[in-house]
Design a protein around this motif. Sequence first.
Motif, PDB file in Angstrom:
ATOM      1  N   ARG A   1      -2.466 119.658  82.251  1.00  0.00           N
ATOM      2  CA  ARG A   1      -2.462 118.254  81.955  1.00  0.00           C
ATOM      3  C   ARG A   1      -1.278 117.589  82.653  1.00  0.00           C
ATOM      4  NH1 ARG A   1      -0.652 118.634  75.766  1.00  0.00           N
ATOM      5  NH2 ARG A   1       0.588 120.343  76.564  1.00  0.00           N
ATOM      6  N   LEU A   2      -1.823 117.357  83.721  1.00  0.00           N
ATOM      7  CA  LEU A   2      -0.664 116.885  84.446  1.00  0.00           C
ATOM      8  C   LEU A   2      -0.348 115.426  84.104  1.00  0.00           C
ATOM      9  CD1 LEU A   2      -1.066 118.349  88.010  1.00  0.00           C
ATOM     10  CD2 LEU A   2       0.704 118.862  86.377  1.00  0.00           C
ATOM     11  N   ALA A   3       0.861 115.119  83.638  1.00  0.00           N
ATOM     12  CA  ALA A   3       1.300 113.755  83.394  1.00  0.00           C
ATOM     13  C   ALA A   3       1.655 113.095  84.715  1.00  0.00           C
ATOM     14  CB  ALA A   3       2.525 113.753  82.478  1.00  0.00           C
ATOM     15  N   PRO A   4       1.524 111.771  84.804  1.00  0.00           N
ATOM     16  CA  PRO A   4       1.905 111.113  86.049  1.00  0.00           C
ATOM     17  C   PRO A   4       3.389 111.272  86.336  1.00  0.00           C
ATOM     18  CG  PRO A   4       1.352 109.506  84.346  1.00  0.00           C
ATOM     19  CD  PRO A   4       1.035 110.850  83.789  1.00  0.00           C
ATOM     20  N   LEU A   5       3.732 111.283  87.614  1.00  0.00           N
ATOM     21  CA  LEU A   5       5.120 111.441  88.010  1.00  0.00           C
ATOM     22  C   LEU A   5       5.904 110.160  87.763  1.00  0.00           C
ATOM     23  CD1 LEU A   5       4.728 113.320  91.386  1.00  0.00           C
ATOM     24  CD2 LEU A   5       5.528 114.261  89.226  1.00  0.00           C
ATOM     25  N   ALA A   6       7.160 110.319  87.405  1.00  0.00           N
ATOM     26  CA  ALA A   6       8.026 109.176  87.197  1.00  0.00           C
ATOM     27  C   ALA A   6       8.234 108.443  88.519  1.00  0.00           C
ATOM     28  CB  ALA A   6       9.373 109.627  86.646  1.00  0.00           C
ATOM     29  N   PRO A   7       8.251 107.087  88.487  1.00  0.00           N
ATOM     30  CA  PRO A   7       8.419 106.339  89.737  1.00  0.00           C
ATOM     31  C   PRO A   7       9.727 106.668  90.437  1.00  0.00           C
ATOM     32  CG  PRO A   7       7.707 104.912  87.933  1.00  0.00           C
ATOM     33  CD  PRO A   7       8.032 106.235  87.328  1.00  0.00           C
ATOM     34  N   SER A   8      10.767 107.036  89.659  1.00  0.00           N
ATOM     35  CA  SER A   8      12.070 107.276  90.255  1.00  0.00           C
ATOM     36  C   SER A   8      12.259 108.692  90.774  1.00  0.00           C
ATOM     37  CB  SER A   8      13.164 106.985  89.215  1.00  0.00           C
ATOM     38  OG  SER A   8      12.989 107.843  88.098  1.00  0.00           O
ATOM     39  N   ALA A   9      11.218 109.536  90.638  1.00  0.00           N
ATOM     40  CA  ALA A   9      11.358 110.935  91.078  1.00  0.00           C
ATOM     41  C   ALA A   9      11.709 110.975  92.559  1.00  0.00           C
ATOM     42  CB  ALA A   9      10.065 111.682  90.823  1.00  0.00           C
ATOM     43  N   ARG A  10      12.624 111.905  92.899  1.00  0.00           N
ATOM     44  CA  ARG A  10      13.214 111.860  94.238  1.00  0.00           C
ATOM     45  C   ARG A  10      12.922 113.058  95.103  1.00  0.00           C
ATOM     46  NH1 ARG A  10      18.721 112.205  93.577  1.00  0.00           N
ATOM     47  NH2 ARG A  10      18.443 112.952  91.466  1.00  0.00           N
ATOM     48  N   PHE A  11      12.395 114.141  94.542  1.00  0.00           N
ATOM     49  CA  PHE A  11      12.293 115.382  95.313  1.00  0.00           C
ATOM     50  C   PHE A  11      10.973 115.497  96.064  1.00  0.00           C
ATOM     51  CE2 PHE A  11      15.293 117.129  92.025  1.00  0.00           C
ATOM     52  CZ  PHE A  11      16.354 117.199  92.898  1.00  0.00           C
ATOM     53  N   PHE A  12      11.047 116.022  97.264  1.00  0.00           N
ATOM     54  CA  PHE A  12       9.906 116.571  98.001  1.00  0.00           C
ATOM     55  C   PHE A  12       8.652 115.714  98.011  1.00  0.00           C
ATOM     56  CE2 PHE A  12      12.328 120.377  97.393  1.00  0.00           C
ATOM     57  CZ  PHE A  12      12.199 120.962  98.631  1.00  0.00           C
ATOM     58  N   ARG A  13       8.634 114.716  98.812  1.00  0.00           N
ATOM     59  CA  ARG A  13       7.428 113.919  98.947  1.00  0.00           C
ATOM     60  C   ARG A  13       6.791 114.176 100.311  1.00  0.00           C
ATOM     61  NH1 ARG A  13       6.579 110.529  94.793  1.00  0.00           N
ATOM     62  NH2 ARG A  13       8.344 110.115  93.456  1.00  0.00           N
ATOM     63  N   SER A  14       5.689 113.531 100.571  1.00  0.00           N
ATOM     64  CA  SER A  14       4.942 113.580 101.829  1.00  0.00           C
ATOM     65  C   SER A  14       4.848 114.971 102.433  1.00  0.00           C
ATOM     66  CB  SER A  14       5.552 112.584 102.828  1.00  0.00           C
ATOM     67  OG  SER A  14       6.878 112.957 103.116  1.00  0.00           O
ATOM     68  N   GLN A  15       5.609 115.268 103.471  1.00  0.00           N
ATOM     69  CA  GLN A  15       5.443 116.509 104.206  1.00  0.00           C
ATOM     70  C   GLN A  15       5.674 117.726 103.328  1.00  0.00           C
ATOM     71  OE1 GLN A  15       7.993 116.252 107.609  1.00  0.00           O
ATOM     72  NE2 GLN A  15       6.632 114.849 108.687  1.00  0.00           N
TER      73      GLN A  15
ATOM     74  N   ALA B   1      14.501 117.319  87.477  1.00  0.00           N
ATOM     75  CA  ALA B   1      15.417 116.182  87.580  1.00  0.00           C
ATOM     76  C   ALA B   1      15.340 115.286  86.345  1.00  0.00           C
ATOM     77  CB  ALA B   1      15.106 115.378  88.837  1.00  0.00           C
ATOM     78  N   GLN B   2      14.156 115.242  85.709  1.00  0.00           N
ATOM     79  CA  GLN B   2      13.997 114.402  84.522  1.00  0.00           C
ATOM     80  C   GLN B   2      14.915 114.813  83.379  1.00  0.00           C
ATOM     81  OE1 GLN B   2       9.340 114.417  84.519  1.00  0.00           O
ATOM     82  NE2 GLN B   2      10.021 112.914  83.019  1.00  0.00           N
TER      83      GLN B   2
END
Length: 320
Positions: free
Chosen positions: A11-25, A157-158
């Motif tokens: 149950r994946l909860a949506p990610l926090a808008p401020s999350a900073r790690f590992f996006r895109s690539q 990070a949360q």
Amino acid sequence: MLLRPTRFTSRLAPLAPSARFFRSQSAHAMSTLAAFKDYFSASSKAYAKFRPTYPPELYEFLSSLTKEHNLVWDVGCGSGQAANGLSAYYKQVVASDPSSAQIENAPRLHPNVRFEVARAEDDPVAVLGLTPGSVDIVTIAVALHWFDLPRFYERVAQIAKPRSEGGTVIAAWTYILPTFPKGCEPLQEILLNYYHNIVGPVWDASRALVDQEYATIPWPFEHIPLEGKYTEGYGSNGVLRGHFVCERHVDLAMFVGHLTTWSGARRYEELHQIDPLTLIYDDLVKHWPGASEGKGPNGKGELVTLTHSISVRLGRVFSD
């Protein structure tokens, strides 16, 4: 009577808008780890019985890295091998695993360990009730290679502490194949052949991360400097080798029981409709001390000491 291999039941909860790690690539690169691959629920009782625990020296070392000793989040806890060990060093351990069967079969040994069914990528605040900035250390024992790393790191990070409080330690460890003692070289050869040539071709791709002792896993955390004896075997990538081992005294039945918990064995049977342990069992009986004669404490061979070398990857994460 010796324990013979049996067929596995499979149950994946949506990610926090401020999350900073590992996006895109980075997220794309690790997308193969995103789905929960449940290779362990069917063997959860065997997992709880036969998987090794970890030495107290490891827990003592980890506890020395945190200023406070209030709360551990043990992620991918399986049946609680690390969670129960950490309970002696922290006031509370929250242990989570996506397999309800694993959680059901985890021994309830200590009142300060709370087991919960949750994925590593779930929101730890919403799902586990953790408070942001409350966790002293996040531990992952032989499970990190199964995670969707970008999402998991965002979850860490949360609940991390701010820099002003020293942040939160993250420690992930794994162990390599056991080493048999002198005089048991044929058993070592059987194990290596089984690992590399029989189940080797069907291991999940993430298994390579274990073989590399987690050294190649993306690790976006601040380096933790170590002192004294721990400077030896400690790399700039945060991997500490050569200081901790699991030693187990096992007979043949216990050894075979451990092999039944391997995800590669389950995957092999799914593909070939045969338990791969049947391919090596007779050779194990032949070479295991006392097995063919029914010797040993339980008539299943003499006890043999197996040694697993543990590699620990360390880092520190901050909420700010």
